[in-house]
Structures are given as C-alpha cells and as structure tokens.
Write a protein that holds these residues in place. Structure first.
Motif: not given
Length: 334
Positions: A115, A169, A174, A176-178
C-alpha cells in the motif's frame, strides 16, 4: 425567595465564568503557535500521478526540484511498477528519481510495501491476483526486502515509510488491515537497515493509538477540505492544537511527528481532469495553500510534505494559471 434568587444568580455567574474560560482557552489554543525553528518543508511526488495529468513525469520531477528548490521529498516504490511480471524487476524509473535527488542534496522518504500513496492505494501487480493469501504475504515481504536491499546504499534516503495508512480500512481498494503483518514488515526492515521507519495514519479519521507507536516516526495526513455526496464540501475548523494534543495523548514526541500529506490540491472525487477549474478552486487556491502551510507549521510537527505539486505544474503549463506555482515558489524560497 430572596435566597433562591441569590443562588440562581450565583450559579449563573459560575456558568458564565466557565463559559468565558472555555471560550478563552479554546481561542488561545486555536491561535497558539507550537511551531519549531528546525521545521522542514517538502513535497510528495508520484510518477503515475504526473502521467495521469498528461505531464512528462521526468520534466515535472526536475522542475519541482530545481524551480522550487526543495530539499525534502517523499517518493514511492509502487509494487505494480517495480515487479510487473513475477520476479522480473524494473527499477530504472525509481533509480532515476533517487539519483536526481542525490545530485541536488535532496533528502528522501521512500514509501514501500503493498500500500503506497495514490489511488487505489494497494498497487498490486496483475500476477498477484490469483495467488493464495499465504503466498501473497510471502511475496510481499520478499518485495520489501528486495527494495530495501537495492536502495539502502543511498545515504540521502533518510526514512523508510512502511506501507501508507496501513490501518485505515475506510479508503482504498485493499484487503482489510493486518496489524500482525505490519509488525512483521517493520521487524523485517529493522533487520535490513538502521534508518528510522515511519508509519502513517489519517489525521482526521484515526485516533493514532496503535499506529503512532509501531515505528520510529509517525506521519499524519492533514486534509482541511473534503467532499461527500451527502454534505458537499466540508471545511475543517480544527485548531492546530488538535493534532498537537492528539500526539501528546498517544505519547508521541513532536520531534517524531511528521505531516506526511498536507492537502495542497483540490478535493476532486471524480478526478481533477473531470473537475472544472471553478469547482477546483472551491477547495484549493493560492490563499488556501498559504493558510494550509501556516496551519501545519503551527502544530509543532517536525516536517510537512505538501500533496499536490504535480497539480500546481499542470495548472501552470496546461491551464495557464501560475498562481499556485508562484505561491509554492514563494513558500519554498522563504
């Protein structure tokens, strides 16, 4: 009744004092200048964005460096540009940007990861689409290592930015944030090089509680005019102290705080090329640009990177309106 009236008057006086105190404190905070003498000002640059505007991206880059005489720039290493084909790397364009910065003693923040700045945020190469998630992660970490190994020889790269707003988010195309993956990325970069790592987050849509403590430095976006189809244009009237106090609440020293994206171009939900100049000026013009820079300085953050330099040149060369370019030149030549 006399005692009751007296009590009511006393209460009203107390409320009035509280009201005046709150208004007074708010006014002081709104206008208070937390600015620092070692403040740094820079710009963001995107090859793909310059191309979207129909500009010669190399000429645009050099004009920004030479005419504005900037000394700080934030660049990106988009995955889809570097590894269009699996395990086939193309570094020539990013090499050129970094080397031209070296020639001019310009310090670089290099953003890397899946990202990176500009829509759609996650710049995935097409071959990544059908891979299972565990292999995507493996390739992602490998990509980061490859980029670090190639560019760590350049001393003018002062900061590694790992991902761009990776925990946000509500924006971008993209996954989902991790958080755990982000921590792995940060740990990996630390094993490869000892330069500081910056993690970024939204200035208005996040509390920074987690993101501000993941790296060595923290970068906040700062957008003062936004737009949505229900409310139209929304103008933020937050005092600079909003960001200053927010940093204090999460234990972030101001010397470690950066405005990674300061709005310096219009908010155009349909894209700048599909937005009239009249409409663009509702969210950005020369006066607003000056105000935004002054506002950002007063937060006390250590440095600010303006978002929109490519648009200033597009406005000048394509639309024959040099007002933003001349204003930017004045800002950077002060």
């Amino acid at each position: 009744m006399g005692k009751i009236k007296k009590k009511i008057i006393e209460y009203l006086i107390v409320l009035l004092i509280l009201f005046v105190t709150i208004i007074g404190a708010g006014t002081i905070l709104y206008f208070y200048d937390f600015g620092r003498s070692d403040f740094k000002l820079g710009v963001n640059f995107s090859k793909s964005y310059a191309e979207y505007l129909g500009l010669d991206w190399r000429k645009t880059y050099l004009t920004i460096l030479d005419d504005l005489k900037i000394k700080n720039i934030r660049l990106a290493a988009p995955w889809n540009e570097l590894e269009k084909e699996k395990e086939v790397w193309t570094f020539s364009d990013l090499d050129w940007q970094v080397k031209e910065a070296v020639k001019r003693n310009v310090d670089v923040v290099l953003t890397l990861g899946r990202r990176t700045p500009h829509w759609p945020e996650c710049h995935d190469p097409s071959w990544l689409k059908n891979l299972p998630d565990d292999l995507v992660v493996k390739r992602q970490l490998s990509m980061i290592q490859t980029v670090i190994e190639r560019y760590k020889k350049y001393e003018n790269i002062k900061i590694w930015q790992v991902e761009n707003e990776p925990l946000l988010n509500v924006f971008g195309v993209c996954p989902k944030s991790d958080l755990e993956l982000l921590r792995k990325e940060v740990a990996l970069v630390k094993t490869l090089d000892d330069r500081p790592i910056m993690i970024t987050d939204s200035g208005e849509l996040s509390l920074w509680i987690v993101s501000a403590n993941l790296g060595d430095l923290f970068g906040s976006t700062m957008y003062r005019v936004t737009y949505n189809k229900w409310l139209g244009y929304f103008y933020y009237h937050l005092p600079p102290a909003f960001y200053t106090l927010k940093a204090a609440m999460v234990g972030l020293p101001l010397e470690n705080a950066i405005v990674s994206e300061l709005q310096a171009e219009p908010w155009a939900p349909n894209g700048l090329l599909n937005t009239t100049l009249e409409e663009q000026r509702k969210s950005m013009d020369a006066g607003r640009l000056m105000n935004h820079v002054d506002y950002a300085k007063r937060t006390g953050f250590s440095s600010v990177y303006l978002w929109g330099a490519e648009w200033w040149l597009w406005l000048k060369d394509v639309k024959q309106d040099d007002s933003l370019w001349l204003t930017a030149r004045q800002i950077f030549h002060e």
